[in-house]
Design a protein around this motif. Structure first.
Motif, mmCIF file in Angstrom:
data_model
loop_
_atom_site.group_PDB
_atom_site.id
_atom_site.type_symbol
_atom_site.label_atom_id
_atom_site.label_comp_id
_atom_site.label_asym_id
_atom_site.label_seq_id
_atom_site.Cartn_x
_atom_site.Cartn_y
_atom_site.Cartn_z
ATOM 1 N N LEU A 258 0.836 -1.205 0.000
ATOM 2 C CA LEU A 258 0.000 0.000 0.000
ATOM 3 C C LEU A 258 0.869 1.253 0.000
ATOM 4 N N PRO A 259 0.398 2.317 -0.654
ATOM 5 C CA PRO A 259 1.120 3.595 -0.561
ATOM 6 C C PRO A 259 0.967 4.185 0.848
ATOM 7 N N ASP A 260 1.723 5.203 1.148
ATOM 8 C CA ASP A 260 1.674 5.822 2.471
ATOM 9 C C ASP A 260 0.333 6.496 2.757
ATOM 10 N N LYS A 261 -0.343 6.971 1.731
ATOM 11 C CA LYS A 261 -1.675 7.578 1.871
ATOM 12 C C LYS A 261 -2.635 6.829 0.955
ATOM 13 N N ILE A 262 -3.803 6.519 1.488
ATOM 14 C CA ILE A 262 -4.810 5.825 0.688
ATOM 15 C C ILE A 262 -6.160 6.512 0.865
ATOM 16 N N LEU B 127 -11.132 -0.323 0.727
ATOM 17 C CA LEU B 127 -10.429 0.413 -0.326
ATOM 18 C C LEU B 127 -11.277 0.514 -1.590
ATOM 19 N N ASP B 128 -12.421 -0.168 -1.610
ATOM 20 C CA ASP B 128 -13.277 -0.268 -2.791
ATOM 21 C C ASP B 128 -14.614 0.438 -2.535
ATOM 22 N N LYS B 129 -14.859 1.499 -3.258
ATOM 23 C CA LYS B 129 -16.090 2.278 -3.074
ATOM 24 C C LYS B 129 -17.336 1.432 -3.295
ATOM 25 N N LYS B 130 -17.306 0.522 -4.250
ATOM 26 C CA LYS B 130 -18.474 -0.324 -4.525
ATOM 27 C C LYS B 130 -18.802 -1.240 -3.346
ATOM 28 N N SER C 254 -3.677 7.617 6.412
ATOM 29 C CA SER C 254 -2.267 7.215 6.397
ATOM 30 C C SER C 254 -2.176 5.709 6.600
ATOM 31 N N LYS C 255 -1.272 5.102 5.899
ATOM 32 C CA LYS C 255 -1.043 3.670 6.057
ATOM 33 C C LYS C 255 -0.762 3.332 7.518
ATOM 34 N N SER C 256 -0.100 4.206 8.223
ATOM 35 C CA SER C 256 0.238 3.969 9.629
ATOM 36 C C SER C 256 -1.003 3.930 10.531
ATOM 37 N N SER C 257 -2.158 4.395 10.028
ATOM 38 C CA SER C 257 -3.402 4.356 10.795
ATOM 39 C C SER C 257 -4.141 3.033 10.656
ATOM 40 N N ILE C 258 -3.644 2.172 9.793
ATOM 41 C CA ILE C 258 -4.311 0.897 9.494
ATOM 42 C C ILE C 258 -3.659 -0.219 10.293
ATOM 43 N N MET C 259 -4.484 -1.008 10.962
ATOM 44 C CA MET C 259 -3.926 -2.138 11.707
ATOM 45 C C MET C 259 -4.066 -3.446 10.957
#
Length: 184
Positions: free
Chosen positions: A90-94, A116-119, A147-152
């Motif tokens: 993943l990029p640093d920002k998503i 990550l998928d709007k649908k 931020s990727k760092s916010s994802i566990m």
């Protein structure tokens, strides 16, 4: 390969989540009931299963955030090795999306599960019918830069591209969250 090292141990705990009388509406209750007796590997491996195999979790969101905020070791076991590889890529920002009730949106008390998928978010907002506690609420799909760092965790086993936001990071989403327009 470390996940495989704990696979049998985790499976023993997982069997308790699918015992007679345990279904999708009470599986998280069962996890809470047994979690203090689980090893650290069982805790994290089984928390994922309890959460993803449960329905109607809106009223349990505070307890769920507490479970995911645990400081128990071996947290990385909440993802498979393949999911760790996807997470690392993943990029640093998503951009993440969440289908939620307007009540949840206005309260800024967001739940931990995003996609990550709007649908997928649109499906959960407008078509998914097993969230009985919010079935009569108006729904909305929102997006936020995260931020990727916010994802566990990033879970891909159900093809939902589900991400779990660290409970400590949820409040910080409020100024960055915005409604989206439907894809349909």
């Amino acid at each position: 390969m470390e996940y495989l090292k704990y696979q049998d141990e985790i499976e023993v705990a997982n069997q308790q989540l699918f015992a007679i009388g345990i279904g999708s509406l009470n599986r998280m209750y069962q996890f809470e009931y047994i979690c203090d007796d689980l090893s650290d590997a069982q805790y994290w491996g089984s928390l994922k299963l309890a959460f993803t195999a449960s329905d109607n979790l809106y009223k349990r969101r505070k307890q769920i955030r507490k479970l995911f905020a645990s400081t128990r070791p071996l947290r990385h076991l909440i993802m498979s090795e393949e999911e760790h590889k996807l997470f690392d890529a993943l990029p640093d920002k998503i951009i993440a999306y969440r289908g939620m009730s307007i009540k949840e949106f206005e309260s800024a008390e967001y739940n931990i599960s995003w996609t990550l998928d709007k649908k997928v978010a649109e499906f959960f907002a407008y078509k998914y019918r097993r969230n009985f506690d919010t079935s009569d609420h108006q729904k909305i799909v929102v997006k936020a830069e995260i931020s990727k760092s916010s994802i566990m965790a990033l879970w891909h086993d159900r093809e939902e591209q589900e991400i779990i936001i660290k409970p400590s990071e949820l409040k910080q989403l409020y100024p960055r969250i915005e409604p989206t327009k439907s894809s349909e």
